[in-house]
Design a protein around this motif. Structure first.
Motif, PDB file in Angstrom:
ATOM      1  N   VAL A 101       8.193 -10.167   9.664  1.00  0.00           N
ATOM      2  CA  VAL A 101       8.411  -8.875  10.320  1.00  0.00           C
ATOM      3  C   VAL A 101       9.232  -7.949   9.422  1.00  0.00           C
ATOM      4  O   VAL A 101      10.110  -8.390   8.678  1.00  0.00           O
ATOM      5  CB  VAL A 101       9.126  -9.076  11.670  1.00  0.00           C
ATOM      6  CG1 VAL A 101      10.507  -9.693  11.486  1.00  0.00           C
ATOM      7  CG2 VAL A 101       9.232  -7.770  12.432  1.00  0.00           C
ATOM      8  N   THR A 102       8.926  -6.662   9.502  1.00  0.00           N
ATOM      9  CA  THR A 102       9.670  -5.649   8.744  1.00  0.00           C
ATOM     10  C   THR A 102      10.177  -4.581   9.697  1.00  0.00           C
ATOM     11  O   THR A 102       9.444  -4.127  10.583  1.00  0.00           O
ATOM     12  CB  THR A 102       8.784  -4.983   7.674  1.00  0.00           C
ATOM     13  OG1 THR A 102       8.259  -5.989   6.804  1.00  0.00           O
ATOM     14  CG2 THR A 102       9.584  -3.983   6.851  1.00  0.00           C
ATOM     15  N   ALA A 103      11.439  -4.193   9.530  1.00  0.00           N
ATOM     16  CA  ALA A 103      12.030  -3.125  10.329  1.00  0.00           C
ATOM     17  C   ALA A 103      12.434  -1.983   9.404  1.00  0.00           C
ATOM     18  O   ALA A 103      13.146  -2.197   8.410  1.00  0.00           O
ATOM     19  CB  ALA A 103      13.244  -3.637  11.103  1.00  0.00           C
ATOM     20  N   TRP A 104      11.958  -0.785   9.736  1.00  0.00           N
ATOM     21  CA  TRP A 104      12.263   0.420   8.965  1.00  0.00           C
ATOM     22  C   TRP A 104      13.152   1.322   9.807  1.00  0.00           C
ATOM     23  O   TRP A 104      12.872   1.544  10.986  1.00  0.00           O
ATOM     24  CB  TRP A 104      10.986   1.188   8.620  1.00  0.00           C
ATOM     25  CG  TRP A 104       9.963   0.400   7.861  1.00  0.00           C
ATOM     26  CD1 TRP A 104       9.089  -0.531   8.353  1.00  0.00           C
ATOM     27  CD2 TRP A 104       9.695   0.483   6.461  1.00  0.00           C
ATOM     28  NE1 TRP A 104       8.299  -1.026   7.352  1.00  0.00           N
ATOM     29  CE2 TRP A 104       8.638  -0.417   6.170  1.00  0.00           C
ATOM     30  CE3 TRP A 104      10.229   1.257   5.418  1.00  0.00           C
ATOM     31  CZ2 TRP A 104       8.123  -0.583   4.900  1.00  0.00           C
ATOM     32  CZ3 TRP A 104       9.711   1.091   4.141  1.00  0.00           C
ATOM     33  CH2 TRP A 104       8.666   0.181   3.886  1.00  0.00           C
ATOM     34  N   THR A 105      14.213   1.860   9.223  1.00  0.00           N
ATOM     35  CA  THR A 105      15.067   2.790   9.954  1.00  0.00           C
ATOM     36  C   THR A 105      15.215   4.077   9.153  1.00  0.00           C
ATOM     37  O   THR A 105      15.401   4.048   7.941  1.00  0.00           O
ATOM     38  CB  THR A 105      16.460   2.190  10.218  1.00  0.00           C
ATOM     39  OG1 THR A 105      17.093   1.879   8.966  1.00  0.00           O
ATOM     40  CG2 THR A 105      16.355   0.916  11.047  1.00  0.00           C
ATOM     41  N   ASP A 106      15.116   5.196   9.843  1.00  0.00           N
ATOM     42  CA  ASP A 106      15.177   6.515   9.217  1.00  0.00           C
ATOM     43  C   ASP A 106      16.318   7.300   9.844  1.00  0.00           C
ATOM     44  O   ASP A 106      16.226   7.755  10.977  1.00  0.00           O
ATOM     45  CB  ASP A 106      13.830   7.240   9.433  1.00  0.00           C
ATOM     46  CG  ASP A 106      13.819   8.666   8.900  1.00  0.00           C
ATOM     47  OD1 ASP A 106      14.888   9.177   8.515  1.00  0.00           O
ATOM     48  OD2 ASP A 106      12.735   9.269   8.873  1.00  0.00           O
TER      49      ASP A 106
ATOM     50  N   LEU B 102      12.189   2.617  13.471  1.00  0.00           N
ATOM     51  CA  LEU B 102      13.264   3.214  14.254  1.00  0.00           C
ATOM     52  C   LEU B 102      13.681   4.534  13.604  1.00  0.00           C
ATOM     53  O   LEU B 102      14.203   4.546  12.493  1.00  0.00           O
ATOM     54  CB  LEU B 102      14.473   2.272  14.329  1.00  0.00           C
ATOM     55  CG  LEU B 102      15.647   2.775  15.182  1.00  0.00           C
ATOM     56  CD1 LEU B 102      15.265   2.760  16.661  1.00  0.00           C
ATOM     57  CD2 LEU B 102      16.891   1.924  14.943  1.00  0.00           C
ATOM     58  N   VAL B 103      13.408   5.625  14.289  1.00  0.00           N
ATOM     59  CA  VAL B 103      13.767   6.949  13.787  1.00  0.00           C
ATOM     60  C   VAL B 103      15.069   7.382  14.445  1.00  0.00           C
ATOM     61  O   VAL B 103      15.162   7.465  15.675  1.00  0.00           O
ATOM     62  CB  VAL B 103      12.655   7.980  14.083  1.00  0.00           C
ATOM     63  CG1 VAL B 103      13.064   9.364  13.579  1.00  0.00           C
ATOM     64  CG2 VAL B 103      11.346   7.543  13.445  1.00  0.00           C
ATOM     65  N   ARG B 104      16.080   7.678  13.618  1.00  0.00           N
ATOM     66  CA  ARG B 104      17.389   8.099  14.134  1.00  0.00           C
ATOM     67  C   ARG B 104      17.785   9.488  13.660  1.00  0.00           C
ATOM     68  O   ARG B 104      18.754  10.055  14.155  1.00  0.00           O
ATOM     69  CB  ARG B 104      18.467   7.091  13.725  1.00  0.00           C
ATOM     70  CG  ARG B 104      18.231   5.661  14.216  1.00  0.00           C
ATOM     71  CD  ARG B 104      19.541   4.918  14.340  1.00  0.00           C
ATOM     72  NE  ARG B 104      20.379   5.496  15.382  1.00  0.00           N
ATOM     73  CZ  ARG B 104      21.716   5.593  15.294  1.00  0.00           C
ATOM     74  NH1 ARG B 104      22.345   5.162  14.205  1.00  0.00           N
ATOM     75  NH2 ARG B 104      22.403   6.135  16.280  1.00  0.00           N
ATOM     76  N   ASN B 105      17.057  10.015  12.697  1.00  0.00           N
ATOM     77  CA  ASN B 105      17.367  11.347  12.191  1.00  0.00           C
ATOM     78  C   ASN B 105      17.228  12.371  13.322  1.00  0.00           C
ATOM     79  O   ASN B 105      16.125  12.583  13.834  1.00  0.00           O
ATOM     80  CB  ASN B 105      16.416  11.704  11.047  1.00  0.00           C
ATOM     81  CG  ASN B 105      16.747  13.033  10.393  1.00  0.00           C
ATOM     82  OD1 ASN B 105      17.436  13.874  10.946  1.00  0.00           O
ATOM     83  ND2 ASN B 105      16.236  13.235   9.200  1.00  0.00           N
ATOM     84  N   PRO B 106      18.312  13.023  13.734  1.00  0.00           N
ATOM     85  CA  PRO B 106      18.242  13.934  14.894  1.00  0.00           C
ATOM     86  C   PRO B 106      17.339  15.150  14.663  1.00  0.00           C
ATOM     87  O   PRO B 106      16.946  15.810  15.627  1.00  0.00           O
ATOM     88  CB  PRO B 106      19.694  14.349  15.104  1.00  0.00           C
ATOM     89  CG  PRO B 106      20.366  14.110  13.777  1.00  0.00           C
ATOM     90  CD  PRO B 106      19.678  12.928  13.182  1.00  0.00           C
ATOM     91  N   ASP B 107      17.005  15.431  13.404  1.00  0.00           N
ATOM     92  CA  ASP B 107      16.115  16.558  13.118  1.00  0.00           C
ATOM     93  C   ASP B 107      14.659  16.246  13.450  1.00  0.00           C
ATOM     94  O   ASP B 107      13.806  17.145  13.380  1.00  0.00           O
ATOM     95  CB  ASP B 107      16.212  16.947  11.639  1.00  0.00           C
ATOM     96  CG  ASP B 107      17.587  17.472  11.266  1.00  0.00           C
ATOM     97  OD1 ASP B 107      18.317  17.912  12.172  1.00  0.00           O
ATOM     98  OD2 ASP B 107      17.933  17.434  10.067  1.00  0.00           O
ATOM     99  N   LYS B 108      14.374  14.991  13.806  1.00  0.00           N
ATOM    100  CA  LYS B 108      12.985  14.572  13.991  1.00  0.00           C
ATOM    101  C   LYS B 108      12.596  14.320  15.440  1.00  0.00           C
ATOM    102  O   LYS B 108      11.629  13.618  15.707  1.00  0.00           O
ATOM    103  CB  LYS B 108      12.715  13.306  13.163  1.00  0.00           C
ATOM    104  CG  LYS B 108      12.767  13.545  11.657  1.00  0.00           C
ATOM    105  CD  LYS B 108      12.261  12.336  10.882  1.00  0.00           C
ATOM    106  CE  LYS B 108      12.160  12.654   9.399  1.00  0.00           C
ATOM    107  NZ  LYS B 108      11.546  11.533   8.644  1.00  0.00           N
ATOM    108  N   PHE B 109      13.325  14.904  16.378  1.00  0.00           N
ATOM    109  CA  PHE B 109      13.073  14.590  17.782  1.00  0.00           C
ATOM    110  C   PHE B 109      12.355  15.700  18.549  1.00  0.00           C
ATOM    111  O   PHE B 109      12.323  15.683  19.779  1.00  0.00           O
ATOM    112  CB  PHE B 109      14.392  14.241  18.500  1.00  0.00           C
ATOM    113  CG  PHE B 109      15.030  12.986  17.998  1.00  0.00           C
ATOM    114  CD1 PHE B 109      14.261  11.963  17.471  1.00  0.00           C
ATOM    115  CD2 PHE B 109      16.396  12.829  18.038  1.00  0.00           C
ATOM    116  CE1 PHE B 109      14.847  10.794  17.004  1.00  0.00           C
ATOM    117  CE2 PHE B 109      16.999  11.662  17.571  1.00  0.00           C
ATOM    118  CZ  PHE B 109      16.215  10.641  17.052  1.00  0.00           C
ATOM    119  N   LYS B 110      11.773  16.652  17.850  1.00  0.00           N
ATOM    120  CA  LYS B 110      11.099  17.736  18.577  1.00  0.00           C
ATOM    121  C   LYS B 110       9.930  17.200  19.392  1.00  0.00           C
ATOM    122  O   LYS B 110       9.627  17.701  20.463  1.00  0.00           O
ATOM    123  CB  LYS B 110      10.614  18.806  17.608  1.00  0.00           C
ATOM    124  CG  LYS B 110      10.073  20.037  18.318  1.00  0.00           C
ATOM    125  CD  LYS B 110       9.922  21.230  17.399  1.00  0.00           C
ATOM    126  CE  LYS B 110       9.524  22.458  18.206  1.00  0.00           C
ATOM    127  NZ  LYS B 110       9.408  23.662  17.352  1.00  0.00           N
ATOM    128  N   GLY B 111       9.263  16.167  18.897  1.00  0.00           N
ATOM    129  CA  GLY B 111       8.123  15.599  19.591  1.00  0.00           C
ATOM    130  C   GLY B 111       8.494  14.777  20.812  1.00  0.00           C
ATOM    131  O   GLY B 111       7.617  14.325  21.559  1.00  0.00           O
TER     132      GLY B 111
END
Length: 288
Positions: free
Chosen positions: A198-203, A275-284
């Motif tokens: 398994v691979t986990a990616w976090t941004d 896992l996306v954590r960058n607050p600039d990426k939550f418009k969707g």
């Protein structure tokens, strides 16, 4: 064309135009900007347009190619892994496996490795069904050249993107069980449900805390997940959601969205976590 008719035609094609731009750019914000630019150009058109669908697709595609080239340097200097902006979908909208796969994190990440031209040809041909003749006309290139680009892009994507080997029902069930194990702090059960590789990616984009490199292996990922949830449990709310046509999770705080996760299931095991954590990426997900 009368103003009211012009607006009706554009709105009829808006979902397709957003779909092209989003798959091209991996950004809800940029895709909406591109669609707005396309509307301004469409509204300023004074000559008759025989095929509005082709005209509008051409406009959005070329605007997207230009935007990709302009953000290339930014993405090269991005802090940590770059992931697409997540998009909350509905079960109705992502019912079909092919549609879900065409907006999945897995595919969008692979598309990021293509050149702007390859990406455009792949999206127009493989997702929206435009012919190579139409694509050549849209991009100002010969059909034979576009066909070669299309074959190269498809080969690249097929070699790298994971397949949805489990049914949507199985993916939802496994994901629900997995999230319950994570929230319950049952690290042994979490490890059992993870694929060995398994691979986990976090941004986090350098804006919030996130791993700067992918985490790999069931034990490493399980310990990270359980520790992360334990640390944030008092402040976070957890809500299942469908993210880019895949089962996922919204992590919220009093101030709004904290993180968005999409999960891929292969052979009944969790194979990839984004896992996306960058607050600039939550418009969707802002409307949720």
């Amino acid at each position: 064309m009368k103003p009211g008719e012009r607006t009706r035609v554009f709105e009829e094609h808006r979902p397709m135009l957003f779909g092209i731009a989003y798959r091209m750019l991996g950004s809800v914000t940029d895709a909406e900007d591109i669609v707005q630019d396309a509307w301004l150009r469409w509204n300023d058109t004074t000559t008759p347009v025989r095929e509005p669908r082709a005209y509008l697709a051409r406009t959005v595609t070329n605007l997207s190619i230009n935007r990709l080239r302009s953000v290339a340097v930014q993405r090269e200097s991005y802090v940590g892994p770059w992931l697409p902006e997540p998009l909350v979908t509905t079960h109705d909208a992502a019912d079909e496996v092919e549609l879900a796969e065409s907006i999945s994190m897995a595919l969008l990440v692979v598309l990021e490795s293509l050149s702007p031209l390859e990406r455009a040809v792949f999206v127009l041909k493989e997702v929206f069904g435009f012919s190579y003749v139409e694509i050549g006309q849209a991009l100002g290139r010969a059909e034979t050249a576009v066909r070669q680009v299309g074959r190269r892009a498809r080969s690249h994507v097929e070699a790298r993107r994971p397949r949805f080997e489990s049914s949507p029902e199985v993916r939802r069930r496994v994901t629900e069980e997995f999230l319950n194990a994570c929230l319950g702090g049952d690290i042994n059960r979490v490890m059992e449900m993870l694929a060995p590789d398994v691979t986990a990616w976090t941004d986090g984009g350098g804006k919030v805390r996130a791993a700067l490199r992918p985490m790999r292996g069931a034990e490493v990922v399980a310990r990270w997940l359980v520790a992360m949830i334990d640390q944030g449990r008092a402040a976070w709310g957890f809500r299942p959601a469908e993210i880019n046509g895949m089962p996922g999770l919204l992590i919220t705080t009093v101030g709004g969205v904290d993180s968005v996760s999409a999960i891929d299931v292969t052979d009944g095991k969790i194979s990839t976590i984004w896992l996306v954590r960058n607050p600039d990426k939550f418009k969707g997900v802002a409307h949720v």
